[in-house]
Write an enzyme that holds these catalytic residues in place. Structure first.
Site, mmCIF file in Angstrom:
data_model
loop_
_atom_site.group_PDB
_atom_site.id
_atom_site.type_symbol
_atom_site.label_atom_id
_atom_site.label_comp_id
_atom_site.label_asym_id
_atom_site.label_seq_id
_atom_site.Cartn_x
_atom_site.Cartn_y
_atom_site.Cartn_z
ATOM 1 N N ASP A 9 0.865 -1.170 0.000
ATOM 2 C CA ASP A 9 0.000 0.000 0.000
ATOM 3 C C ASP A 9 0.915 1.238 0.000
ATOM 4 O O ASP A 9 2.111 1.129 0.284
ATOM 5 C CB ASP A 9 -0.871 -0.043 1.263
ATOM 6 C CG ASP A 9 -1.616 1.250 1.500
ATOM 7 O OD1 ASP A 9 -2.299 1.716 0.566
ATOM 8 O OD2 ASP A 9 -1.503 1.813 2.615
ATOM 9 N N ASP A 11 -0.328 5.096 0.871
ATOM 10 C CA ASP A 11 -0.643 6.108 1.894
ATOM 11 C C ASP A 11 -0.688 5.480 3.276
ATOM 12 O O ASP A 11 -1.459 4.559 3.533
ATOM 13 C CB ASP A 11 -1.971 6.788 1.566
ATOM 14 C CG ASP A 11 -1.865 7.585 0.289
ATOM 15 O OD1 ASP A 11 -1.020 8.494 0.239
ATOM 16 O OD2 ASP A 11 -2.600 7.283 -0.671
HETATM 17 C C1 XBP Z 1 -5.520 6.040 0.478
HETATM 18 C C2 XBP Z 1 -6.671 6.832 0.063
HETATM 19 C C3 XBP Z 1 -6.473 7.957 -0.865
HETATM 20 C C4 XBP Z 1 -5.710 9.115 -0.270
HETATM 21 C C5 XBP Z 1 -5.882 10.345 -1.108
HETATM 22 O O1 XBP Z 1 -5.959 4.747 0.899
HETATM 23 O O2 XBP Z 1 -7.786 6.542 0.444
HETATM 24 O O3 XBP Z 1 -7.737 8.396 -1.255
HETATM 25 O O4 XBP Z 1 -6.258 9.403 1.009
HETATM 26 O O5 XBP Z 1 -5.458 10.134 -2.418
HETATM 27 P P1 XBP Z 1 -5.014 3.478 0.851
HETATM 28 P P2 XBP Z 1 -6.377 10.598 -3.670
HETATM 29 O O6 XBP Z 1 -3.790 3.828 1.630
HETATM 30 O O7 XBP Z 1 -5.814 2.392 1.554
HETATM 31 O O8 XBP Z 1 -4.762 3.135 -0.584
HETATM 32 O O9 XBP Z 1 -6.913 11.952 -3.339
HETATM 33 O O10 XBP Z 1 -5.416 10.606 -4.833
HETATM 34 O O11 XBP Z 1 -7.479 9.584 -3.809
HETATM 35 MG MG MG Z 2 -3.027 3.072 3.453
#
Ligand code: XBP
Ligand code: MG
Length: 258
Positions: A9, A11
């Site tokens: 993953d 973020d």
């Molecule tokens: C990450 C997200 C993303 C980020 C924002 O989730 O939910 O939406 O918060 O990025 P994960 P965008 O780590 O579970 O993949 O604005 O580009 O969507």
């Molecule tokens: Mg995440």
């Protein structure tokens, strides 16, 4: 079947991007669009239950701004606002504002040297991934990942299995050959729903209190030489930090093979 690939993953896992990265980028886009919306650190924690930036904006409008009516159609408005948000976020990344988490480069190097394949399965926008890797890891880092499955390429975002299924398909590997590395309950559910049973959770600032009882191992950090990882659930088999041997062992335990 031995461990063949690690699927990361982004973020919260590769970098702690949400509180001081995505959140202020949303706020900057709102201000630029003349909106008096501000997502506080606390409110953003609640909004994170909805994955995907566009989906999160839509949810916020429905829940907190029910009377808001944009001049254009809602989908177009949200897409424009989100494009601005991405620009702000990319600017922060290019300024080197968001480092990779401790131990990430060490583990990626170790995997690469051992011939373990690397992939990404994330909800965020593709250019956010490559820019983070380039600006916070190094110019060659995006090329270390054979597969980058990201954003709107699938119909349903995490916790749906789609993005992990896509990553597995593009790797050409069965789920039991892989370990997923995640930071959130939505990510854990997504990986499990794609039949990846070996999941390492590295909790992040927003996800520490979530339910990870179905994860194989939960730690506070990957750690490294001289920096112990604290185990919150499961076992590192006596190791002090998360390395490839730990990931091989946890895959064996989770998949019933060694
Ligand atoms: C990450 C997200 C993303 C980020 C924002 O989730 O939910 O939406 O918060 O990025 P994960 P965008 O780590 O579970 O993949 O604005 O580009 O969507
Ligand atoms: Mg995440």
């Amino acid at each position: 079947m031995d461990l063949a690939a690690l699927i990361f993953d982004v973020d919260g896992t590769l970098a702690d991007t949400e509180r001081d990265g995505h959140r202020p980028a949303f706020n900057a886009a709102f201000a630029e669009a003349g909106l008096d919306w501000t997502w506080s650190v606390e409110l953003y924690g609640e909004l994170l239950k909805v994955t995907g930036g566009k989906e999160r904006i839509r949810y916020y409008i429905e829940r907190f701004r029910p009377d808001f009516g944009p001049a254009q159609d809602l989908a177009g408005f949200v897409a424009d606002l989100h494009r601005r948000k991405t620009e702000h976020y990319l600017r922060m990344l290019r300024a080197g504002a968001i480092p990779l988490r401790p131990g990430v480069m060490r583990l990626l190097r170790e995997a690469r040297n051992a011939g373990i394949r690397l992939a990404i399965a994330t909800t965020t926008t593709p250019e956010n991934v490559t820019t983070l890797l380039e600006c916070s890891g190094g110019p060659d880092l995006p090329r270390w990942f054979e597969v980058i499955a990201a954003g709107d390429v699938v119909a349903a975002k995490k916790p749906a299995p789609d993005i992990y299924q896509l990553a597995l398909r593009e790797l050409g590997l069965p789920a039991n050959a892989c370990v997923a590395v995640e930071d959130s309950a939505n990510g854990l559910r997504s990986a499990l729903a794609a039949d990846i049973r070996a999941v390492l959770i590295v909790v992040s600032s927003y996800t520490r209190g979530e339910d990870f009882s179905d994860a194989t191992v939960v730690v506070d950090e990957l750690g490294g030489p001289g920096a112990s990882a604290h185990v919150l659930h499961g076992t590192l088999d006596g190791a002090d930090y998360v390395d490839l041997a730990v990931l091989r062992a946890l895959r064996g335990r989770a998949c019933g093979t060694r």
